[in-house]
Design a protein around this motif. Structure first.
Motif, PDB file in Angstrom:
ATOM      1  N   ARG A   2       0.833  -1.201   0.000  1.00  0.00           N
ATOM      2  CA  ARG A   2       0.000   0.000   0.000  1.00  0.00           C
ATOM      3  C   ARG A   2       0.864   1.246   0.000  1.00  0.00           C
ATOM      4  O   ARG A   2       1.782   1.370   0.783  1.00  0.00           O
ATOM      5  CB  ARG A   2      -0.888  -0.017   1.237  1.00  0.00           C
ATOM      6  N   PHE A   4      -0.536   4.635  -0.624  1.00  0.00           N
ATOM      7  CA  PHE A   4      -1.220   5.889  -0.325  1.00  0.00           C
ATOM      8  C   PHE A   4      -1.139   6.173   1.151  1.00  0.00           C
ATOM      9  O   PHE A   4      -1.582   5.408   1.960  1.00  0.00           O
ATOM     10  CB  PHE A   4      -2.687   5.814  -0.756  1.00  0.00           C
ATOM     11  N   ASP A 133      -9.672   5.161   1.295  1.00  0.00           N
ATOM     12  CA  ASP A 133      -8.668   4.483   2.112  1.00  0.00           C
ATOM     13  C   ASP A 133      -9.292   3.873   3.368  1.00  0.00           C
ATOM     14  O   ASP A 133      -8.997   2.730   3.731  1.00  0.00           O
ATOM     15  CB  ASP A 133      -7.590   5.495   2.496  1.00  0.00           C
ATOM     16  N   ARG A 136     -11.513   0.877   2.477  1.00  0.00           N
ATOM     17  CA  ARG A 136     -10.777  -0.293   1.991  1.00  0.00           C
ATOM     18  C   ARG A 136     -10.465  -1.263   3.129  1.00  0.00           C
ATOM     19  O   ARG A 136     -10.406  -2.474   2.933  1.00  0.00           O
ATOM     20  CB  ARG A 136      -9.481   0.155   1.324  1.00  0.00           C
ATOM     21  N   TYR A 155     -12.533   6.287  -4.991  1.00  0.00           N
ATOM     22  CA  TYR A 155     -11.306   6.471  -5.758  1.00  0.00           C
ATOM     23  C   TYR A 155     -11.625   6.901  -7.190  1.00  0.00           C
ATOM     24  O   TYR A 155     -10.966   7.791  -7.744  1.00  0.00           O
ATOM     25  CB  TYR A 155     -10.497   5.176  -5.800  1.00  0.00           C
ATOM     26  N   GLU A 170      -4.464   4.187  -7.062  1.00  0.00           N
ATOM     27  CA  GLU A 170      -5.271   3.169  -6.388  1.00  0.00           C
ATOM     28  C   GLU A 170      -6.181   2.446  -7.383  1.00  0.00           C
ATOM     29  O   GLU A 170      -6.400   1.233  -7.265  1.00  0.00           O
ATOM     30  CB  GLU A 170      -6.104   3.801  -5.265  1.00  0.00           C
TER      31      GLU A 170
END
Length: 278
Positions: A2, A4, A133, A136, A155, A170
């Protein structure tokens, strides 16, 4: 893998705020008009003036005053103040960290009617990515549960409507892995990575470089990964380095030398986003 990070994704809106306010100390002139050390924000204060005071107080280390000022300004329609509060709660910056509280503030922002091209679009764009985020993975101990499809929708809004490079990255990851309700497609993933890479997103540049490397474009792919590693934030360097070193070990000596030279050229000229056939 990941990449971000909430902290990194806050750079653009922060620059907007700096541009709006100019010198950091400028807003302190509002002290005696909008804020009292004992009672807080004065009644009937201008939300914009309070927002300016909050920004200046934050920059000068008075984060409790800043949070109080931002809350007042946010309640009175200042979207930038809402964004600042969301970031403070998300990062535990001057307030106790509370991801669910941050989630609620980010949600208020995306509910605003802000058109692409508006001076406030960076706040909405960043908030969309932050919500994606959170969704997720979900937020433990809160009503926010893991929902990859909803995350993908946030996103996509940020990527398509506001051209946010973090969101584009993403989306690339989701298409690459077939997550968030989308069908796995290397071609679609590559398109999103390309868009993010063109905006200087190191993670997208590295991943796109790896896809090129795997497709046989050895030199170009390795060069892009090498340049991306140099540009990457400390949080992204470990996984990009692992990817780059694996490719470097698999390449021939001549290709390595050419790729290093091309990477230097990419870094010098600011390129590296293309998918040339070298």
């Amino acid at each position: 893998m990941r990449t971000f990070e909430l902290l990194r994704s806050s750079v653009l809106p922060a620059l907007v705020a700096v541009a709006i306010f100019g010198a950091v100390g400028q807003a302190m002139a509002f002290d005696d008009k909008v804020f009292d050390d004992k009672t807080g924000v004065k009644p009937q204060s201008s939300p914009w003036a309070v927002f300016q005071f909050g920004f200046s107080a934050y920059k000068n280390g008075h984060k409790e005053q800043a949070a109080e000022a931002y809350k007042y300004a946010a309640e009175n329609g200042q979207i930038g103040a809402t964004w600042k509060l969301a970031r403070m709660y998300a990062e535990g910056d001057g307030v106790a960290r509370d991801d669910y509280e941050a989630f609620k503030f980010f949600s208020e922002i995306v509910d605003q009617d802000v058109e692409p091209g508006s001076p406030e679009e960076s706040y909405v764009s960043d908030a969309l990515v932050a919500l994606g985020d959170y969704l997720r993975k979900g937020i433990p101990g809160s009503p926010v549960t893991e929902n990859e499809v909803a995350a993908q929708e946030y996103y996509m809004r940020a990527a398509a409507n506001y051209r946010n490079p973090n969101a584009q990255f993403e989306m690339g990851q989701m298409f690459l892995k077939g997550e968030g309700g989308v069908k796995a497609s290397v071609k679609q993933a590559g398109r999103w990575f390309q868009l993010a890479a063109e905006k200087g997103h190191a993670g997208a540049q590295a991943t796109l470089g790896n896809l090129l490397f795997q497709s046989g474009k050895i030199v170009r792919g390795l060069a892009m990964m090498t340049a991306a590693l140099e540009r990457a934030s400390p949080a992204d360097q470990p996984w990009i380095r692992g990817m780059q070193e694996e490719a470097f070990a698999a390449a021939g000596e001549a290709d390595r030398r050419t790729a290093i030279s091309l990477a230097d050229d990419i870094l010098t000229k600011g390129g590296g986003e293309g998918s040339g056939d070298q």
